[in-house]
Design a protein around this motif. Structure first.
Motif: not given
Length: 245
Positions: A202-213
């Motif tokens: 729903k936020y758009g097409s994701c191309v990268d991500a990371a868990i920050t904490g």
């Protein structure tokens, strides 16, 4: 004043097997969109769509004698290919994780043995991200969690679950009964690792991500950093534990 570049030689990885990945052609290491790389303290993994080459080095070692070639069993019907690659390090255990275009997570030993195979979600795995307790590349790192990035979903594996599975596998691998169990090493015998899955389409097409904490109680929320096309968004995602409260 002239600009100075300070570089340190890590090791030599020259070998004939690199030609299978395009070595010898101009720009093969930089301008090849199908070439994936993962660098660790004394190892580098290079992969194209169907082949992985692991090269180890140390001072005075011969790279030709320290290489492992992995050819994953990919589906020709689905035109499956390797789409992501990353090292996983847990204290004295180091393995290589692969993601495929069909949504499979594969974990291999340094000898090229398939340790684990699991479907995460249908679709291409774009990235494999690892959050470590130690940030220095020269030190061994204990992974806290593994983030699997896909176009519409984000999956989080707890590092302790992966570490426990690897420890069991290596114990069995070196046990005196391994010869009898080796024939059972098929996709039907792989245990399923638990993981959390979030739909972020729903936020758009994701191309990268990371868990920050992980935010402290009572919020108990996971904070994800999503790269959506041309914009970066910080998203607060509720954890399963909070939903149960």
């Amino acid at each position: 004043m002239a600009r100075r570049n300070h570089t340190t030689e890590l090791g030599c990885i020259a070998c004939d097997d690199l030609s299978e990945l395009g070595a010898g052609k101009e720009g093969w290491l930089v301008n090849n969109p199908n070439l994936l790389t993962a660098l660790d303290t004394h190892s580098i993994a290079l992969a194209n769509r169907s082949l992985v080459l692991i090269l180890h080095w140390s001072e005075g070692s011969d790279p030709v004698g320290n290489r492992v070639k992995i050819v994953p069993d990919l589906s020709p019907i689905e035109a499956e290919y390797i789409s992501a690659i990353e090292w996983l390090v847990f204290d004295d255990i180091k393995v290589l994780a692969l993601g495929t275009s069909c949504g499979y997570l594969l974990i291999y030993s340094l000898r090229g043995d398939l340790i684990h195979k699991q479907i995460v979600s249908p679709g291409k795995i774009l990235r494999l991200r690892v959050r470590d307790t130690k940030r220095d590349l020269t030190q061994d790192a204990s992974s806290e969690e593994v983030c699997v990035v896909m176009s519409g979903v984000i999956a989080r594996f707890d590092g302790s679950d992966i570490q426990n599975m690897l420890q069991r596998w290596f114990r069995e691998r070196h046990s005196q009964f391994w010869d009898e169990r080796e024939s059972e090493n098929s996709t039907d015998t792989f245990e399923r690792l638990p993981y959390q899955l979030w739909n972020v389409s729903k936020y758009g097409s994701c191309v990268d991500a990371a868990i920050t904490g992980l935010m402290p109680p009572p919020l108990l929320e996971l904070q994800l950093l999503l790269l959506l096309g041309s914009q970066v968004s910080v998203i607060i995602v509720q954890s399963l534990l909070e939903l149960m409260l």
